[in-house]
Write a protein that holds these residues in place. Structure first.
Motif, PDB file in Angstrom:
ATOM      1  N   PRO A  19       0.847  -1.212   0.000  1.00  0.00           N
ATOM      2  CA  PRO A  19       0.000   0.000   0.000  1.00  0.00           C
ATOM      3  C   PRO A  19       0.870   1.245   0.000  1.00  0.00           C
ATOM      4  CG  PRO A  19      -0.730  -1.573   1.655  1.00  0.00           C
ATOM      5  CD  PRO A  19       0.564  -2.074   1.136  1.00  0.00           C
ATOM      6  N   VAL A  20       0.289   2.341  -0.515  1.00  0.00           N
ATOM      7  CA  VAL A  20       1.066   3.587  -0.612  1.00  0.00           C
ATOM      8  C   VAL A  20       0.379   4.692   0.176  1.00  0.00           C
ATOM      9  CG1 VAL A  20       2.141   3.031  -2.811  1.00  0.00           C
ATOM     10  CG2 VAL A  20      -0.101   4.095  -2.797  1.00  0.00           C
ATOM     11  N   SER A  45      -7.450  -8.180   0.444  1.00  0.00           N
ATOM     12  CA  SER A  45      -7.588  -7.653   1.796  1.00  0.00           C
ATOM     13  C   SER A  45      -6.256  -7.039   2.211  1.00  0.00           C
ATOM     14  CB  SER A  45      -7.973  -8.770   2.767  1.00  0.00           C
ATOM     15  OG  SER A  45      -6.951  -9.773   2.758  1.00  0.00           O
ATOM     16  N   TYR A  46      -6.269  -6.427   3.390  1.00  0.00           N
ATOM     17  CA  TYR A  46      -5.071  -5.816   3.948  1.00  0.00           C
ATOM     18  C   TYR A  46      -4.857  -6.381   5.348  1.00  0.00           C
ATOM     19  CZ  TYR A  46      -5.935  -2.459   0.229  1.00  0.00           C
ATOM     20  OH  TYR A  46      -6.152  -1.882  -0.974  1.00  0.00           O
ATOM     21  N   ILE A  47      -3.610  -6.618   5.675  1.00  0.00           N
ATOM     22  CA  ILE A  47      -3.252  -7.095   7.019  1.00  0.00           C
ATOM     23  C   ILE A  47      -2.533  -5.954   7.715  1.00  0.00           C
ATOM     24  CG2 ILE A  47      -1.955  -8.780   8.366  1.00  0.00           C
ATOM     25  CD1 ILE A  47      -2.236 -10.656   5.935  1.00  0.00           C
ATOM     26  N   SER A  79       4.726   0.895  16.053  1.00  0.00           N
ATOM     27  CA  SER A  79       5.109   0.688  14.651  1.00  0.00           C
ATOM     28  C   SER A  79       3.911   0.067  13.941  1.00  0.00           C
ATOM     29  CB  SER A  79       6.317  -0.231  14.562  1.00  0.00           C
ATOM     30  OG  SER A  79       6.562  -0.555  13.213  1.00  0.00           O
ATOM     31  N   LEU A  80       3.565   0.643  12.786  1.00  0.00           N
ATOM     32  CA  LEU A  80       2.366   0.220  12.066  1.00  0.00           C
ATOM     33  C   LEU A  80       2.757  -0.286  10.683  1.00  0.00           C
ATOM     34  CD1 LEU A  80       0.281   3.360  13.021  1.00  0.00           C
ATOM     35  CD2 LEU A  80       0.188   1.151  14.147  1.00  0.00           C
ATOM     36  N   GLN A  81       2.324  -1.516  10.342  1.00  0.00           N
ATOM     37  CA  GLN A  81       2.644  -2.117   9.053  1.00  0.00           C
ATOM     38  C   GLN A  81       1.349  -2.534   8.359  1.00  0.00           C
ATOM     39  OE1 GLN A  81       5.287  -5.353   9.605  1.00  0.00           O
ATOM     40  NE2 GLN A  81       6.944  -4.109  10.472  1.00  0.00           N
ATOM     41  N   VAL A  82       1.267  -2.222   7.077  1.00  0.00           N
ATOM     42  CA  VAL A  82       0.088  -2.611   6.301  1.00  0.00           C
ATOM     43  C   VAL A  82       0.575  -3.379   5.075  1.00  0.00           C
ATOM     44  CG1 VAL A  82      -1.991  -1.824   5.121  1.00  0.00           C
ATOM     45  CG2 VAL A  82      -1.123  -0.531   7.064  1.00  0.00           C
ATOM     46  N   SER A  83       0.119  -4.636   4.941  1.00  0.00           N
ATOM     47  CA  SER A  83       0.479  -5.468   3.784  1.00  0.00           C
ATOM     48  C   SER A  83      -0.763  -5.746   2.968  1.00  0.00           C
ATOM     49  CB  SER A  83       1.081  -6.796   4.229  1.00  0.00           C
ATOM     50  OG  SER A  83       2.229  -6.572   5.002  1.00  0.00           O
ATOM     51  N   GLU A  93       5.243  -6.789   0.459  1.00  0.00           N
ATOM     52  CA  GLU A  93       6.092  -6.196   1.489  1.00  0.00           C
ATOM     53  C   GLU A  93       5.244  -5.178   2.253  1.00  0.00           C
ATOM     54  OE1 GLU A  93       9.316  -6.736   2.371  1.00  0.00           O
ATOM     55  OE2 GLU A  93       9.072  -8.510   1.104  1.00  0.00           O
ATOM     56  N   PRO A  94       5.437  -5.020   3.558  1.00  0.00           N
ATOM     57  CA  PRO A  94       4.589  -4.075   4.308  1.00  0.00           C
ATOM     58  C   PRO A  94       4.994  -2.626   4.051  1.00  0.00           C
ATOM     59  CG  PRO A  94       6.199  -5.062   5.767  1.00  0.00           C
ATOM     60  CD  PRO A  94       6.369  -5.744   4.444  1.00  0.00           C
TER      61      PRO A  94
END
Length: 2028
Positions: A19-20, A45-47, A79-83, A93-94
């Motif tokens: 995601p951007v 979907s997004y994790i 820390s926030l990661q979206v894959s 890649e997150p």
């Protein structure tokens, strides 16, 4: 394929983009809201993962592009990661960001308010978080702050009553984060009135009175007095009972201050500025801290009093006036005024020095009337200049600089004084000046005064300075000033820097010394041309710029004053060099036929030094007339040769050039040489600055030819520079040491006392130019008379005499003196005269004298060199030679005959030990004790000692050899004295004695001491010797690498020296190696000496023997070019030595030496003397052999051919044909050598190495330019060698491979020499560096291979999942045809395979581009690994296609079963739904019992309909068909054999192979040596291994519980074929193959038949439906009664369908994880590490049964070992559990996403909802088609509620599975995996599975495509059940020893014939068995056999082996060390 399917194919392989524009859009104390832009692609979907301090706090799945994370902790950073996740489960890649939750602002209820206090109560919003509170408060007059715990009640004290305060309260978290401040305003309670009283009362009223509240009253401030600098205040209290303090602050524009005083005091403020307005603020402060309001007022201080009128005194900064009225004064930059009482004396201060001021003075009457102003102008005194400094100093000038003083200075007067007298006085208007024409080395006082316009001068500023001496000034110009004290050393001069390898001319004077040294070190006769280019260019440019005629300019331009005289440069260099540089310079100047310093002046100290030491290394050879007939010659050191010396001096000025006349005197007319620098040479006419007083010396040496010799006897010629009147000491010395002194003059003083010294021993000759205008005949007559001179003592150059006549006349005079000298003296003898005259002698320094004494102590005892060697150097004699012979025999085994090899080797080791004991029995000799003590002395003394010792030994050898040559000549005249001639010849060979013999002895002492126990004192005391030698090597001394006498390398000694050297220089330890090879006496050492300026011995009595290495430092400016820190130069013994030619092994000796030096070098110089083409061919043949061997190792050294004695400038062009011929010869020799080395693929020399005939050949002229006695070195020789040097440096810089470090060079040397010792013209080499490089390549390739396999495992897993779901509710395929879908998957597989194949090949290409890690050494293996990559792709592709095909066929088989179940389920559901509908329409109510009855009827009715029968397949028939197809190409006999036995009858017992068929097959071909039993046993072992592997495959297939497929049996048959092919060396018959395959196919078919039937039974539709009857009934009743089924159905769906799918997913994913984890361990990084680890483990356990299983059942043992390693590694469960949880989380996440997605779709019932969920999981989980059957169409429950319960059930499932994973043992987990880690690791670690044909050691070659098998460690053949014929004893022979012996072997592979071990490759072409790299390599297996000899014998039913004695001494530690060394294990 259609477009859509293509799109699907491609998209399946594209990784999703992350995601951007991820951003945190909202933040609270417990939540964070995220938003992001969707990436390109079809994202399902997004994790979203939220982590805190590296731990995951939340992981949430969403199908929208925003999410709010709740329940976070306040004030924390996350820390926030979206894959992004696709449908197939692939994640991007997150995208990562971070954010911090807010700290909640505090709530602030005010609890209470007092007069001076306010209380707050703060309540926490979350008790789990700890905070602190920061409270700030303020009012108009007060400010404060507090910090308290968050939960406490806060009370603020000390406030002012009745005042409004503002409070700001902030909450602070533990990590420092702060909340927003909460603000509020509070009034404190006012103070109550005081003194309240009723003062009037009436009937209706009361009158009250009270005092106001007791606030602090402001002070009253009366000003008492005001002064110029003071103000006084008086403060009166209103109430004396209260005590206050006062705070007083004051300020003006330029001043600020404060005071605190008691309230009642009078306050006086001091230190104020007069006449200035001040503002005062005064505050009263009570005892409790309360403050009053500030009282402010403004006050002017009093002005200063007035001043003066008349000037009566003036200084630089003041004027004194007598006043009248007020005065005003001004200048351009200053103005002021003063008022003073009339008649007082006034001084005006603060004026500017040196400035004109105008004063106006006015008288003022008492009534204020003013007089007319009186004016006057006055100059203040000027200040002296400041900061005076001398910034530049030369020998004749001083440059000054100073800062101008303040004021109007017109000029400066500079005065220079010397010893109180003014030398110069100069005026300048600038602030700097240069004083010239001063005297050198004098102290001067310098004064600088400032002068005004009116002529007034300031006081002088004074400093002093010394002019530099002439020497100091010159040294500064030359850049040598630091070296006057810190002398130049050889290591500094010889280091390779940018200037030594570039042609850049000297650009400035400071470049000249190095330019001179650079050329001198290369013995270049042009070295004295020392003009810098800047001078030349400026002269040329000036001349070329003038186009008009200007003769004056031409005349003026010819100035040489700014040029440096070569003699000054030479003198400066000698003064700035240490004794060793001086000696080397002198030697090389002598070789160039330059004059050398005899007396070296130091013009600073007025001292001179006799350069005895500097000349001591010069050895001259000449033939006087007396020896011309006998052809004898004299060779001696020039300093000990007693020769007549003739000196030439100058008195006053002389118009004749004395030096030029000397050059002509000493030169033949045909060959003129400038021995002495003279005025007509380049820069020779430049004024001499420091070299006057220099006495030079040169020699004339005859060659014995009357026609060529100028003088028949040798003579020394001295030349004194400068006027003897200025250098009386030097003149006196020459007069006392010379046979004659020639005095050159133009005019003579008739007194001339200098010439009349009575101490003069020399004849005086006067030489004058009669044509000189100063010549006086009378004066000459007077002096000649006083000196009693005759005409023969006077030589006049008269008008009619030309130069030739003059020189000839001079020669006659000199010839007469030389032939009849009155005095002969050596330079050594001159030292005594020098000391008498107080001339210093360079040898008199303490270090030199002490070193000389030490050297004399050693050499004084030498009378007979041969006997001396035997007594004082005994260890290197016959003992060392015998040791060397034994070492080579240990490797070559040339005399083993028919003996047991290992016993023979053991006996050799015993002999060696005895020789070492014999060496240790010798006490250290006196000579060696002295030697070791001397080289242990400090650095300088040690260097002097080694020089003295070398020179003394050379002198002794020279003397001895001279006598022996005379004897040899005499004895040769009588041919009958053959024995005497032979003895004399032997003595000639052995009479050389040099320092190398002492170092050789030291090495032997050290090596012998190592054989002693470690606690032995001798062992301990000698451990420092290598470090001593390493220090010498670092200092530039050569170290003997190869002992030329024993033709051996003392490896341990050399290795330890180099190891110590590495310790001394690390980390700067990279070296490049240059070596030279060539025929003896072709100038190899001279070539190296010239090229690098070093001093390899070239005149020690005979030629170089062995090889010597020398270290040269590389300067930092060249390191980036050469990429090394040092260059190692190796000088070698000449090939084709006549001394060795008579020996049988001379060719072998040359081969060894050539192979060694070529192998060690980065560039080899092949030195070819063009005179002898036969010898050249022999040398080339040897060299080609060496290069060919190195090419096979992987090292391709470069070479340069140097053709000596080719002087024509057109040689390169003219020799084009010769170069082509040379290349043709090289090609022929390459082919011959390749044939001999069995490497016939090398057809030309360029196949062996990079070589170009045009760039690889160098033509070098002869060394001498004329008759060697008097000839200088040929300039062409030096220049050609210099060009060669530059080319070599350039080639080394362009090398792709990196330089070795010293330790790597040491390893290489050891391995190479061990390989050379094996040499029998067939070279076999496996160097540790090669092994290390190969191991690293294998490790990298294994890593790439595993990445490839892992990727394909994952891909196949996904593909099989998609196939399993094809046609089901979870299927997503766009096609309904399985064949189309399978085609699509195959295409997709090929794409992925091609991608990864390309990636491996690219990785391989990149790997070989590296310059580090010695990659070039394994270049030969590149093709093997390329083939391995392609083979891997082919094998994987075949396996993948088979798996896809099997999965597709199985799925097709399930489709019919699913259809039947689906039809019956639908029918039941329809009937049930109809019943329910009917009851609802008719409002019929029924009980559960009634419903049960109704359902039973429906169930029976439906199931009673005919079910299609599932017919079992005949697996035996299918397997039999596959078997026949497999054997069809084997011919009809195979088919007949197949028909003889049914497959059903095969495979029921153990497979046994008998001898019967074999005997029939080979009847008549068997002889007595042919052992059938052995062969049958071998075949049985092969069969057993194959059967075991096949059984494992069958068990693995059965474990999966799938249906049978033909690919299963095809895979097994392919494995059997592959294994039989791998053992193609073992002869097999068709019956064996058929029997084996029938046996395996029989038991496999039986297992597969059972598996097939179990599968049909498990999936029987009737059984499946009956299993679900109760569920159907319960659903029916629930729907009928309209009960909520959500919770129950959710749990049912989860447990029955999701849970099995998740468990299956984890099992499918776990295998690759386990493999990947195990491959991080040392044991599984490479095959070599694997083998080493197993052997180490066996050694640690020391269990015989383990060894027996390892040897007998290798495959079984390592399988079990791997299984044990896996079980042990994962025994604690944590790592494996992490993997399981990771995959569990992944699947749970997918399920949650699917549920959330399904919720967004409106479905009419739960069945549709579940269908949607299953479709989303189709790419990841295999979900049974029965899943939908559990949901009835009429079950219209709330899907939101169902989704909720389904989510909860999934959570429960996750918890349950976690517990299950924890509790399940590792053994159980390994059994259930889809990918078997044990089998995969076994495949990777065993590779091809081949074993050594002799000892069964496993192959360790990397890659699948290797052409040769090899093992690092071979073992005694007895361990593999090989017995001695006849004795039945275990065989101790080790094949790595046998292959170099003359023994034979007899095997089935040789058809019963004896075959030589040396030619084993004729039988086993694909095996490479190199000899042991060291004799200790097999210590491991020696130890094992010794320990378990009896046990092995018993197990093999044989007799124990005869153990060699040395094997019994091998310890556990030695066995372990040999293992590590063999496998090149370097673990940290």
């Amino acid at each position: 394929m259609d477009t859509d399917s293509m799109t699907t194919c491609n998209s399946a392989h594209e990784e999703p983009s992350p995601p951007v524009q991820i951003a945190v859009c909202q933040v609270s104390s417990q939540s964070l809201s995220l938003r992001w832009d969707p990436p390109a692609g079809d994202v399902e979907s997004y994790i979203v993962t939220c982590s805190h301090e590296g731990e995951i706090v939340q992981e949430t799945t969403t199908d929208t592009n925003n999410l709010t994370l709740s329940n976070l902790s306040p004030g924390e950073s996350y820390s926030l990661q979206v894959s992004a996740q696709l449908r197939n489960g692939r994640k991007s890649e997150p995208a990562v960001t971070s954010a911090r939750t807010n700290v909640p602002p505090p709530e602030i209820p005010v609890l209470s308010v007092g007069q001076e206090t306010v209380s707050f109560g703060i309540t926490l919003t979350d008790d789990s978080v700890k905070y602190t509170l920061e409270l700030e408060y303020c009012c108009e007059t007060q400010r404060g702050s507090l910090i308290r715990d968050d939960s406490s009640t806060v009370e603020v004290e000390g406030l002012i009553p009745g005042t409004e305060y503002t409070f700001n309260i902030t909450r602070i978290a533990e990590n420092g984060n702060r909340s927003k401040a909460t603000s509020l305003s509070v009034f404190t309670e006012p103070s109550p009135p005081v003194q309240i009283a009723v003062y009037q009362v009436s009937s209706q009223s009361l009158s009250l009175r009270w005092d106001p509240p007791t606030d602090v009253p402001p002070p009253e401030i009366p000003v008492l007095s005001v002064g110029q600098e003071t103000v006084s205040f008086g403060i009166t209290l209103t109430d004396d009972s209260v005590k206050y303090t006062l705070e007083l602050e004051y300020c003006c524009e330029t001043q600020r201050g404060s005071l605190i005083r008691d309230d009642s005091s009078t306050v006086e403020v001091e230190g104020l500025i007069p006449g200035t307005e001040y503002i005062f603020n005064i505050t009263r402060i009570a005892e409790n801290g309360n403050r009053s309001k500030a009282t402010s007022l403004s006050v002017f201080t009093e002005p200063s009093p007035p001043v003066q009128i008349a000037v009566y005194q003036v200084s630089s900064q003041s004027l004194s006036l007598r006043w009248d009225p007020p005065a005003e004064y001004c200048c351009e930059t200053q103005r002021g005024s003063l008022i003073r009482d009339d008649s007082s004396t006034v001084e005006v201060e603060g004026l500017i020095p040196g400035t004109e001021y105008t004063f106006n003075i006015t008288r003022i009457a008492g009534n204020g009337n003013r007089s007319t102003a009186t004016s006057l102008s006055v100059f203040t005194e000027p200040s002296p200049p400041v900061q005076i400094a001398v910034y530049q100093v030369s020998s004749q000038s001083l440059s000054l600089r100073w800062d101008p003083p303040a004021g109007e200075v017109e000029s400066y007067i500079v005065t220079c004084c010397h010893e109180g007298e003014i030398v110069q006085e100069m005026t300048t208007d600038t602030n700097d000046l240069t004083l010239s024409n001063l005297s050198p080395g004098e102290s001067y006082s310098l004064q600088v005064s400032a002068q005004l316009r009116n002529g007034r001068k300031s006081e002088p500023a004074v400093t002093s300075a010394h002019t530099k001496t002439q020497l100091g000034s010159l040294l500064e110009d030359l850049g040598l000033e630091q070296h006057y004290k810190e002398k130049l050393s050889m290591s500094t001069i010889l280091q390779i820097n940018e200037k030594t390898i570039t042609d850049a001319p000297a650009k400035c004077n400071s470049d000249l010394p190095l330019y001179f040294l650079k050329k001198l070190m290369m013995v270049n006769v042009t070295a004295r041309k020392v003009k810098s280019m800047s001078r030349c260019e400026s002269t040329c440019e000036g001349a070329s710029a003038k186009t008009e005629l200007d003769l004056d300019d031409l005349l003026n331009s010819q100035q040489s004053d700014d040029m440096l005289n070569p003699l000054d440069i030479i003198t400066a260099l000698f003064l700035c060099s240490d004794g060793f540089v001086q000696q080397d310079m002198t030697l090389k100047m002598s070789m160039c036929q330059f004059s050398v310093p005899l007396l070296l002046p130091d013009c600073d100290t007025k001292q001179c030094t006799l350069m005895l030491w500097a000349m001591r290394d010069i050895v001259k050879r000449y033939r006087p007339q007396s020896l011309s007939e006998s052809k004898g010659f004299i060779e001696d050191r020039i300093v000990v040769s007693e020769l007549p010396m003739i000196s030439f001096v100058r008195l006053g000025e002389c118009s004749l050039s004395k030096s030029e006349i000397l050059n002509k005197l000493l030169s033949n007319s045909e060959q003129y040489h400038n021995t002495f620098v003279h005025r007509d040479m380049e820069c020779g006419d430049s004024p001499r600055r420091i070299s006057n007083g220099l006495a030079e010396i040169s020699w004339y040496l005859p060659c014995g030819n009357e026609n060529m010799d100028i003088f028949s006897e040798p003579v020394a010629v001295a030349n004194l520079r400068g006027d003897i009147a200025s250098f009386e000491t030097q003149f006196s010395f020459l007069c006392q040491t010379s046979a004659a002194v020639f005095v050159f003059f133009d005019s003579l003083d008739s007194d001339c006392e200098l010439l009349m010294n009575k101490l003069n021993k020399a004849q005086i000759f006067l030489v004058a130019n009669h044509q000189s205008s100063c010549f006086s005949k009378d004066a000459l007559m007077t002096v000649a008379t006083k000196l009693n001179l005759t005409n023969s003592n006077i030589l006049l150059k008269v008008k009619h005499m030309n130069d030739a006549d003059f020189i000839e006349k001079l020669r006659k005079i000199v010839r007469g003196i030389v032939e009849n000298p009155k005095m002969k003296i050596s330079i050594e003898q001159m030292a005594d005269i020098a000391r008498e005259l107080r001339i210093l002698v360079d040898e008199d320094c303490p270090e030199c004298q002490s070193a000389n004494k030490n050297a004399e102590d050693i050499t004084a005892e030498i009378e007979d060199i041969l006997k001396y060697k035997e007594t004082q150097l005994p260890l290197q004699g016959q003992i060392w030679k015998e040791l060397s012979r034994l070492e080579k025999e240990e490797f070559r085994l040339q005399k083993v005959g028919s003996q047991n090899i290992e016993k023979y080797k053991s006996d050799l080791q015993v002999e060696k030990e005895k020789l070492r004991e014999k060496q240790n029995s010798h006490d250290m000799s006196n000579a060696m004790t002295c030697f070791i003590q001397a080289i242990s002395s400090p650095g300088t003394e040690r260097s002097y000692f080694l020089k003295w010792l070398r020179m003394n030994l050379d002198d002794l050898s020279r003397e001895k050899l001279s006598d022996l040559r005379e004897q040899y000549k005499k004895k040769n005249q009588n041919a009958e004295n053959k024995e005497e001639i032979k003895e004399t010849d032997r003595q000639l060979s052995n009479s050389s004695l040099g320092t190398e013999h002492f170092f050789r002895e030291m090495g032997q002492i050290y090596e012998a001491s190592l054989s002693l126990p470690e606690d032995n004192p001798s062992h301990q005391q000698l451990q420092h010797l290598p470090k001593l030698c390493a220090g010498l090597l670092l200092d530039g001394f050569p170290l003997e690498l190869v002992d030329g006498d024993a033709s051996n390398i003392p490896l341990r000694w050399v290795s330890d020296v180099l190891s110590q050297l590495n310790d001394l220089v690390s980390p700067k330890n990279k070296i490049l190696v240059v070596t030279v090879l060539g025929v003896q006496s072709t100038g190899k050492s001279t070539l190296l000496n010239t090229m690098f300026g070093v001093q390899f011995a070239v005149s020690s009595g005979r030629c170089t023997r062995g090889a010597f290495m020398l270290l040269i430092r590389v300067n930092d400016d060249v390191k980036n070019i050469l990429k090394c820190d040092y260059m190692m130069i190796i000088d070698t013994e000449g090939l084709k030595s006549p001394e060795l030619a008579q020996l049988d092994n001379s060719y072998e000796h040359d081969n060894e030496l050539a192979t060694l030096v070529v192998g060690l070098s980065d560039i080899t110089i092949i030195n070819i003397a063009m005179e002898n083409s036969t010898e050249m061919k022999d040398v080339l043949q040897i060299v080609v052999h060496a290069f060919l061997r190195m090419k096979e190792v992987g090292k391709k050294p470069k070479c340069q051919f140097v053709h000596q004695n080719v002087s024509d400038v057109s040689a390169h062009e003219k020799n084009l044909r010769d170069r082509k011929l040379l290349l043709q010869q090289l090609n022929e020799m390459t082919q011959a050598a390749a044939k001999m080395e069995k490497k016939e693929e090398n057809k030309s020399f360029t196949d062996v190495m990079e070589y170009s005939p045009d760039t690889g050949n160098w033509y070098v002229p002869g060394l001498w330019n004329g008759n060697p006695q008097m000839a200088p070195v040929n300039a062409g020789y030096s220049e050609a060698v210099y060009e060669l040097k530059k080319n070599i440096i350039q080639m080394l810089g362009s090398c792709e491979s990196s330089a070795n470090n010293i330790l790597e060079f040491t390893e290489w040397t050891e391995s190479l020499w061990n390989a050379v010792k094996h040499e029998n013209f067939i070279f076999s080499f496996r160097n540790s560096l090669v092994a290390d490089a190969y191991m690293r390549l294998c490790t990298e390739f294994d890593k790439w291979e595993w990445e490839f396999k892992k990727e394909m495992y994952n891909w196949v897993t996904t593909a099989e999942t998609r196939i399993s779901n094809f046609g089901t509710v979870a299927g997503k395929s766009e096609t309904s045809d399985m064949s189309d879908f399978l085609t699509h998957l195959k295409s997709e597989a090929c794409t992925v395979l091609s991608k990864w194949e390309t990636k491996i090949l690219e990785n391989l290409a990149e790997y070989f581009k590296q310059t580090d890690g010695h990659v070039y050494l394994v270049e030969a293996y590149r093709e093997e690994f390329v083939n391995s990559a392609k083979s891997l792709r082919r094998e994987t592709e075949s396996s993948v296609i088979n798996q896809l095909k099997a999965a597709a066929d199985n799925r097709q088989g399930m489709k019919e079963i699913d259809r039947v179940k689906e039809n019956h389920t639908s029918q039941i559901e329809d009937n049930v739904c109809a019943l329910i509908e009917k009851c609802r329409q008719e409002n019929i109510t029924m009980t559960d019992e009634e419903l049960d009855q109704e359902f039973d009827e429906i169930w029976k009715k439906t199931l009673n309909e005919a079910f299609p029968q599932q017919k079992a397949t005949d697996v035996f028939a299918k397997v039999s068909h596959c078997l026949r197809s497999n054997l069809s190409h084997k011919g009809s006999h195979a088919c007949q054999l197949l028909s003889q036995e049914k497959l059903q009858d095969c495979g029921q017992g153990e497979f046994k192979y008998t001898e019967e068929g074999f005997r029939k097959q080979f009847k008549g071909e068997i002889n007595k040596f042919f052992n059938i039993k052995d062969h049958v046993m071998t075949l049985q072992k092969i069969a057993d291994r194959i059967v075991m592997d096949c059984k494992e495959i069958v068990a693995d297939k059965v474990e999966r519980k799938n249906d049978y497929h033909d690919t299963y049996i095809q895979e097994i048959l392919h494995l059997i074929d592959e294994r039989l092919q791998n053992n193609h060396n073992v002869k097999t018959e068709i019956k064996f193959e058929v029997s084996l395959k029938q046996h395996i196919c029989g038991f496999a078919a039986r297992q597969f038949q059972q598996m097939h039937e179990d599968f049909l039974r498990e999936n029987d539709p009737y059984r499946c439906l009956n299993q679900n009857k109760e569920n159907f009934c319960d659903d029916f009743k629930d729907v009928f009664h309209k009960r909520d089924q959500c919770q129950k159905k959710a749990k049912e769906f989860t447990e029955q369908y999701l849970r099995p799918a998740v468990e299956d997913f984890v099992k499918r994913s776990l295998g690759p994880d386990i493999i990947g984890e195990m491959k991080t361990r040392f044991e599984f990084r490479s095959k070599m590490f694997f083998q080493c680890s197993i052997l180490q483990d066996l050694l640690r356990k020391q269990e015989f049964d383990d060894y027996l299983n390892y040897i007998r059942k290798y495959d079984d043992y390592i399988k079990n070992w791997i299984h044990t390693q896996i079980a042990e590694h994962f025994s604690n469960g944590s790592t494996l559990f992490e993997f399981e949880v990771q995959h569990l989380k992944s699947s749970i996440s997918s399920i949650n996403i699917a549920i959330n997605k399904a919720k967004t779709k409106k479905s009419g019932n739960l069945k549709t909802f579940v269908e949607n969920v299953c479709q989303k999981l189709g790419d990841k989980l295999v979900i049974s088609q029965d899943a939908l059957g559990a949901f009835m169409t009429l079950n219209n429950a709330d899907q939101e509620l169902f989704a909720h319960w389904l989510t909860e059930s999934v959570k429960d499932m996750e918890t349950d599975l976690r517990e299950k994973f924890k509790e399940t043992s590792i053994q159980m987990k390994l059994k259930s995996l889809h990918v078997n880690p044990q089998r995969e690791l076994l495949s990777q670690m065993t590779g091809c599975g081949k074993q050594c044909p002799f000892c069964a050691a496993p192959c360790e070659a990397g890659g699948r495509g290797h052409k040769e098998h090899h093992a690092s460690l071979h073992r005694p053949q007895g361990l593999s059940e090989i017995l001695w014929q006849g004795t039945e004893k275990l065989l101790t022979t080790i094949c790595s020893s046998s292959v170099i012996s003359d023994l034979n072997f007899c095997r089935n592979d040789t058809k019963g014939q004896w075959h030589p071990y040396k030619r084993y490759r004729e039988i086993y072409q694909d095996w490479k068995i190199p000899p042991d790299a060291s004799l200790q390599a097999s210590d491991y297996w020696k130890y094992v056999l010794v320990k378990f000899n009896n046990e092995f014998a018993k197990a093999y039913k044989a007799h124990p082996a005869d153990i060699p004695s040395t094997w019994k001494s091998v310890t556990y530690r030695q066995a372990e060390e040999s293992l590590k060394k063999t496998f090149t294990i370097k673990r940290e």
